[in-house]
Design an enzyme around this catalytic site. Structure first.
Site, PDB file in Angstrom:
ATOM      1  N   GLU A 232      21.483  23.541  -8.524  1.00  0.00           N
ATOM      2  CA  GLU A 232      20.648  23.635  -7.326  1.00  0.00           C
ATOM      3  C   GLU A 232      19.789  24.897  -7.412  1.00  0.00           C
ATOM      4  O   GLU A 232      20.303  25.971  -7.759  1.00  0.00           O
ATOM      5  CB  GLU A 232      21.505  23.674  -6.066  1.00  0.00           C
ATOM      6  CG  GLU A 232      20.712  23.875  -4.776  1.00  0.00           C
ATOM      7  CD  GLU A 232      21.597  23.912  -3.538  1.00  0.00           C
ATOM      8  OE1 GLU A 232      22.643  23.224  -3.540  1.00  0.00           O
ATOM      9  OE2 GLU A 232      21.258  24.653  -2.577  1.00  0.00           O
ATOM     10  N   GLU A 237      15.107  29.999   1.269  1.00  0.00           N
ATOM     11  CA  GLU A 237      15.963  29.699   2.409  1.00  0.00           C
ATOM     12  C   GLU A 237      15.788  30.822   3.426  1.00  0.00           C
ATOM     13  O   GLU A 237      15.572  31.982   3.064  1.00  0.00           O
ATOM     14  CB  GLU A 237      17.425  29.586   1.998  1.00  0.00           C
ATOM     15  CG  GLU A 237      17.783  28.294   1.311  1.00  0.00           C
ATOM     16  CD  GLU A 237      19.276  28.180   1.107  1.00  0.00           C
ATOM     17  OE1 GLU A 237      19.891  27.286   1.716  1.00  0.00           O
ATOM     18  OE2 GLU A 237      19.830  28.991   0.331  1.00  0.00           O
TER      19      GLU A 237
END
Length: 345
Positions: A232, A237
């Site tokens: 990932e 974020e």
């Protein structure tokens, strides 16, 4: 008497004439003084920022000279040409008035594209996101891909729509399918998957304690070998409780969840203005940038999962393991994306 009669007749004629003119429809108004300004980006991406102004104009039709068109009401539009090398285009702008009258003007632009654009979405077509480029994860993710978040992901226009040149993912407080919030999660799985390249995303982030927007990538093997074996890559974020902090993280075997490898940096006004989030991915390194400033480098090796195909995700979660507690006063906020572009290294 003859004199008075003549005066009265003249007054009657004058009155009738005035009444007739009062009932005549007003003359239609056409746009005038149309001017066009074109600013070519200096990063050799092929992006041009256009602005047009005209008196009495209510809309502007842009013909970019390559078969693509766009209509806007404010006269400003950003467009990215594809291909490579130097290219010349004749751009025609047509201004339209409220009466439907038009005036046109053309200008020439020269773009130099040094990076090969292999995939992009400029979000120029109003309505639902392009189904040839994006799919959706629908639901809560409780079956394996969620993180104890508070939202239900939908594909409704209330939660995800393209308008005025940007993608808008909106999370809102509402009771829906057993959850207290709704939002959307888009992904290119099965539509565009790639290995290595430069990913650029321009976005304006939502605000509010508990918001968790993300720009990220998953290994295409997630359905066969699972996570975190597939790998990932979290390009961006953000959690609303830390409004100026940007997170970039990688997850892979022995480095999942809170044990991911990454870095953070402080960025001002992430929720009030657009910023460019970039991943430069090669066989030897993954480099993370914000507004072209490098802040994290991860060394890639053949033993890691970051050498296979990945797909892109855009989502706006609420709460969960990363977003944390949600402000009870939160009602609605929007994650806005101007473009997503992938270049070949």
């Amino acid at each position: 008497m003859k004199y008075l009669t003549g005066i009265m007749l003249a007054l009657l004629i004058s009155t009738a004439s005035c009444g007739k003119n009062d009932n005549a429809p007003p003359a239609k108004v056409a746009p005038s003084n149309l001017t066009i300004n074109a600013v070519v980006a200096t990063d050799s991406s092929g992006t041009v920022s256009f602005s047009a102004t005209a008196q009495n104009a209510v809309s502007y039709d842009f013909d970019f000279g390559n078969g693509k068109t766009k209509t806007v009401t404010n006269g400003t539009v950003k467009y990215t040409y594809s291909g490579s090398g130097e290219q010349n285009f004749t751009v025609k702008v047509t201004a339209k008035s409220a009466d439907g009258l038009t005036v046109s003007q053309s200008t020439s632009v020269k773009v130099s594209i040094s990076k090969l654009l292999v995939w992009s979405d400029e979000f120029t077509e109003d309505g639902a996101p392009d189904s040839n480029k994006w799919g959706y994860d629908i639901g809560t993710g409780d079956n394996g891909w969620g993180n104890n978040e508070a939202q239900y992901y939908t594909d409704r226009a209330q939660n995800v729509i393209v308008s005025d040149g940007t993608l808008k993912i909106t999370a809102m407080k509402e009771n829906y399918q057993g959850k207290s919030y709704t939002s959307a999660r888009l992904l290119t799985r099965g539509k565009f998957e790639f290995t290595y390249g430069k990913v650029e995303v321009s976005a304006k982030l939502p605000s509010g304690v508990g918001v968790w927007p993300a720009i990220w990538m998953l290994g295409s093997s997630v359905n066969t070998i699972g996570w975190p074996a597939c790998g990932e890559i979290d390009i961006m974020e953000h959690k609303g409780v830390e409004p100026q902090k940007l997170y970039s993280t990688l997850h892979y075997p022995n480095h999942s969840g809170g044990n991911g490898v990454g870095s953070t940096t402080n960025v001002s006004n992430m929720s009030n203005s657009f910023h460019k989030y970039t991943l430069d991915w090669t066989p030897t390194a993954l480099k993370f940038y914000v507004d072209d400033q490098l802040f994290f480098t991860f060394n890639n090796t053949a033993s890691l999962p970051f050498n296979d195909k990945f797909f892109i995700l855009l989502n706006f979660a609420m709460g969960g393991n990363f977003g944390g507690s949600i402000d009870p006063a939160f009602n609605k906020s929007t994650f806005e994306v101007d473009y997503v572009r992938v270049y070949k290294n």
